[in-house]
Design a protein around this motif. Structure first.
Motif, PDB file in Angstrom:
ATOM      1  N   ARG A 153      25.811  42.750  54.960  1.00 46.47           N
ATOM      2  CA  ARG A 153      25.878  44.178  54.774  1.00 46.47           C
ATOM      3  C   ARG A 153      26.476  44.814  53.756  1.00 46.47           C
ATOM      4  N   PRO A 154      25.831  45.149  52.491  1.00 43.52           N
ATOM      5  CA  PRO A 154      26.213  45.664  51.185  1.00 43.52           C
ATOM      6  C   PRO A 154      27.428  46.327  51.156  1.00 43.52           C
ATOM      7  N   ALA A 155      27.534  47.322  52.620  1.00 42.14           N
ATOM      8  CA  ALA A 155      28.622  48.085  52.511  1.00 42.14           C
ATOM      9  C   ALA A 155      29.960  47.360  52.862  1.00 42.14           C
ATOM     10  N   ASP A 156      29.907  46.192  53.479  1.00 43.29           N
ATOM     11  CA  ASP A 156      30.942  45.448  53.967  1.00 43.29           C
ATOM     12  C   ASP A 156      31.226  44.367  53.330  1.00 43.29           C
ATOM     13  N   ARG A 157      30.571  44.008  52.231  1.00 39.18           N
ATOM     14  CA  ARG A 157      30.546  42.583  51.500  1.00 39.18           C
ATOM     15  C   ARG A 157      31.996  42.323  51.228  1.00 39.18           C
ATOM     16  N   PRO A 158      32.718  41.279  51.461  1.00 39.82           N
ATOM     17  CA  PRO A 158      33.937  40.956  50.959  1.00 39.82           C
ATOM     18  C   PRO A 158      33.849  40.743  49.408  1.00 39.82           C
ATOM     19  N   ASN A 159      34.856  40.969  48.935  1.00 39.22           N
ATOM     20  CA  ASN A 159      34.749  40.721  47.463  1.00 39.22           C
ATOM     21  C   ASN A 159      35.993  39.530  46.862  1.00 39.22           C
ATOM     22  N   PHE A 160      35.570  38.528  46.395  1.00 39.16           N
ATOM     23  CA  PHE A 160      36.703  37.641  46.190  1.00 39.16           C
ATOM     24  C   PHE A 160      37.986  38.116  45.734  1.00 39.16           C
ATOM     25  N   ALA A 161      38.083  39.030  44.547  1.00 42.00           N
ATOM     26  CA  ALA A 161      39.178  39.302  43.862  1.00 42.00           C
ATOM     27  C   ALA A 161      39.897  40.361  44.492  1.00 42.00           C
ATOM     28  N   ARG A 162      39.016  41.125  45.432  1.00 44.60           N
ATOM     29  CA  ARG A 162      39.993  42.111  46.513  1.00 44.60           C
ATOM     30  C   ARG A 162      40.668  41.337  47.371  1.00 44.60           C
ATOM     31  N   MET A 163      39.986  40.325  47.912  1.00 51.15           N
ATOM     32  CA  MET A 163      40.627  39.264  49.123  1.00 51.15           C
ATOM     33  C   MET A 163      41.950  38.660  48.258  1.00 51.15           C
ATOM     34  N   LEU A 164      41.767  38.255  47.114  1.00 53.63           N
ATOM     35  CA  LEU A 164      42.913  37.337  46.502  1.00 53.63           C
ATOM     36  C   LEU A 164      44.157  38.178  46.321  1.00 53.63           C
ATOM     37  N   PHE A 165      43.829  39.523  45.666  1.00 54.73           N
ATOM     38  CA  PHE A 165      45.061  40.481  45.595  1.00 54.73           C
ATOM     39  C   PHE A 165      45.440  41.303  46.829  1.00 54.73           C
ATOM     40  N   LEU A 166      44.518  41.595  47.897  1.00 52.28           N
ATOM     41  CA  LEU A 166      45.031  42.400  48.539  1.00 52.28           C
ATOM     42  C   LEU A 166      44.909  42.067  49.991  1.00 52.28           C
ATOM     43  N   ASP A 167      44.483  40.822  50.428  1.00 49.94           N
ATOM     44  CA  ASP A 167      44.554  40.440  51.669  1.00 49.94           C
ATOM     45  C   ASP A 167      45.723  39.255  51.563  1.00 49.94           C
ATOM     46  N   PRO A 168      46.567  39.655  52.695  1.00 50.14           N
ATOM     47  CA  PRO A 168      47.685  38.799  52.889  1.00 50.14           C
ATOM     48  C   PRO A 168      47.201  37.348  53.387  1.00 50.14           C
ATOM     49  N   HIS A 169      46.261  37.121  54.168  1.00 54.45           N
ATOM     50  CA  HIS A 169      45.671  36.085  54.728  1.00 54.45           C
ATOM     51  C   HIS A 169      45.183  35.151  53.592  1.00 54.45           C
ATOM     52  N   THR A 170      44.694  35.607  52.503  1.00 55.04           N
ATOM     53  CA  THR A 170      44.232  34.859  51.238  1.00 55.04           C
ATOM     54  C   THR A 170      45.405  34.550  50.528  1.00 55.04           C
ATOM     55  N   ARG A 171      46.177  35.413  50.428  1.00 51.97           N
ATOM     56  CA  ARG A 171      47.641  34.849  49.448  1.00 51.97           C
ATOM     57  C   ARG A 171      48.224  33.686  50.202  1.00 51.97           C
ATOM     58  N   GLU A 172      48.395  33.699  51.594  1.00 50.76           N
ATOM     59  CA  GLU A 172      48.730  32.376  52.353  1.00 50.76           C
ATOM     60  C   GLU A 172      48.069  31.207  52.069  1.00 50.76           C
ATOM     61  N   LEU A 173      46.665  31.529  52.074  1.00 53.36           N
ATOM     62  CA  LEU A 173      45.746  30.404  51.966  1.00 53.36           C
ATOM     63  C   LEU A 173      46.030  29.672  50.746  1.00 53.36           C
ATOM     64  N   TYR A 174      46.214  30.109  49.601  1.00 52.78           N
ATOM     65  CA  TYR A 174      46.325  29.708  48.384  1.00 52.78           C
ATOM     66  C   TYR A 174      47.930  29.200  48.281  1.00 52.78           C
ATOM     67  N   GLY A 175      48.826  29.844  48.859  1.00 48.70           N
ATOM     68  CA  GLY A 175      50.415  29.219  48.721  1.00 48.70           C
ATOM     69  C   GLY A 175      50.624  29.245  47.333  1.00 48.70           C
ATOM     70  N   ASP A 176      51.388  28.117  46.760  1.00 54.12           N
ATOM     71  CA  ASP A 176      52.070  27.985  45.606  1.00 54.12           C
ATOM     72  C   ASP A 176      50.913  28.119  44.463  1.00 54.12           C
ATOM     73  N   ASP A 177      49.682  27.585  44.655  1.00 51.79           N
ATOM     74  CA  ASP A 177      48.533  27.886  43.845  1.00 51.79           C
ATOM     75  C   ASP A 177      48.004  29.143  43.543  1.00 51.79           C
ATOM     76  N   TRP A 178      48.507  30.329  44.305  1.00 51.36           N
ATOM     77  CA  TRP A 178      48.081  31.465  44.386  1.00 51.36           C
ATOM     78  C   TRP A 178      48.101  32.336  42.708  1.00 51.36           C
ATOM     79  N   THR A 179      49.339  31.965  42.009  1.00 50.06           N
ATOM     80  CA  THR A 179      49.549  32.565  40.955  1.00 50.06           C
ATOM     81  C   THR A 179      48.343  32.214  39.868  1.00 50.06           C
ATOM     82  N   ARG A 180      48.150  30.974  39.914  1.00 48.19           N
ATOM     83  CA  ARG A 180      47.091  30.328  39.013  1.00 48.19           C
ATOM     84  C   ARG A 180      45.925  30.781  39.440  1.00 48.19           C
TER      85      ARG A 180
END
Length: 324
Positions: A153-180
């Motif tokens: 659904r184009p209106a609901d498509r996840p965006n990887f950059a948005r997930m990385l910076f705004l989704d706490p689940h994604t931040r936890e997924l990357y852990g210490d590698d998040w900054t890089r």
């Protein structure tokens, strides 16, 4: 996006990271208003007039020759990705007639291809890193908390950059590698902005993230550029634990700007075992319940809520019963 402004900001950021003494220029100890090389110093080392370079940096000089751009790149010590970015900004493509933006399309054959990867996570990134499609394993790995059908659904498509910076689940997924990962993702967006400045959605995405994430704003202002092709990260999955995976990004030659990302673990490693466990826990879709005798059927039968069957993050309490 204003390509001329981008060119000036990029050149100023590259000048600021160099010290005169690094390039053999005398340092008279005078106090500088700004860090790094002055325009006049860069022009001298590149063999062009100070006025010409100033006009170039201010976006008032178009059609710079290869020799001039190569000389500037040499003085600024640009790497291959930065050099390509300089050329993209200094040599804009001819303007095309703008049409009403339409949702980015994915060819059915590409969707079929990533579905065929089976237990190997794979997804397709669009021109501004929207997730156009993911197979069940990529969904379970990166975003089990999101609707699996959202990319359709184009209106609901996840965006990887948005997930990385705004989704706490994604931040936890990357852990210490998040900054890089955050740094490389912004560098990738900068490269995209240089190549496709008018691609629909790019300016809006950058504006949203700049306002919502101070970390993104700081990284974007640094003008770091990079071409993401391969990466290795430790993913801290909430169900199966840590997995070290290598990601290969491959451009689709018939679909400008679209890329396929494939995630792999070292054969025989604990990460590969965790990935296989995730494949079992991810299970079939809700519409297709596990057949009798399936190893996951007894686990799912204990839950009255059928939504638990498609979301691996809800099996946290049952992961101890999985067959390692």
């Amino acid at each position: 996006m204003d390509r001329h402004a981008e060119l000036g900001e990029f050149l100023r950021s590259r000048r600021a990271r160099l010290r005169p003494e690094e390039l053999g220029l005398p340092d008279y100890g005078s106090r500088r208003r700004v860090p790094g090389l002055r325009r006049e110093e860069l022009a001298q080392l590149a063999g062009v007039s100070a006025g010409y370079y100033t006009r170039l940096e201010q976006g008032q000089c178009r059609g710079a020759s290869d020799a001039v751009l190569d000389a500037i790149a040499r003085v600024l010590r640009l790497d291959d990705a930065e050099r390509a970015h300089l050329y993209s900004l200094a040599r804009p493509r001819p303007a095309t007639r703008r049409r009403s933006p339409r949702p980015e399309q994915l060819r059915p054959a590409v969707r079929t291809m990533i579905e065929s990867f089976g237990e190997v996570p794979a997804l397709v990134l669009g021109r501004v890193v929207d997730i156009l499609a993911w197979n069940p394993m990529a969904h379970a790995l990166l975003a089990g908390h999101l609707d699996r059908d959202a990319p359709h659904r184009p209106a609901d498509r996840p965006n990887f950059a948005r997930m990385l910076f705004l989704d706490p689940h994604t931040r936890e997924l990357y852990g210490d590698d998040w900054t890089r990962k955050a740094r490389s993702t912004v560098a990738d967006l900068r490269m995209i902005a240089g190549r496709h400045p008018d691609v629909p959605g790019l300016a809006a995405l950058v504006g949203e993230l700049t306002v919502a994430s101070p970390e993104f704003a700081r990284l974007w202002a640094a003008h770091t550029v990079g071409d993401c092709r391969t990466d290795s990260c430790v993913y801290h999955h909430p169900v199966v634990g840590a997995m070290e995976l290598t990601v290969e990004l491959m451009a689709l030659p018939n679909d400008e700007g679209q890329r396929v990302a494939v995630f792999n673990a070292e054969p025989g490693s604990p990460s590969e075992a965790a990935l296989r466990l995730l494949a079992r826990l991810a299970g079939p879709r809700v519409e297709d319940p596990p057949p009798p005798g399936h190893p996951n059927r007894s686990d799912h039968s204990k839950h009255s809520d059928p939504s638990n069957r498609s979301d691996p993050s809800k099996h946290r309490d049952h992961s101890d019963h999985a067959d390692h």
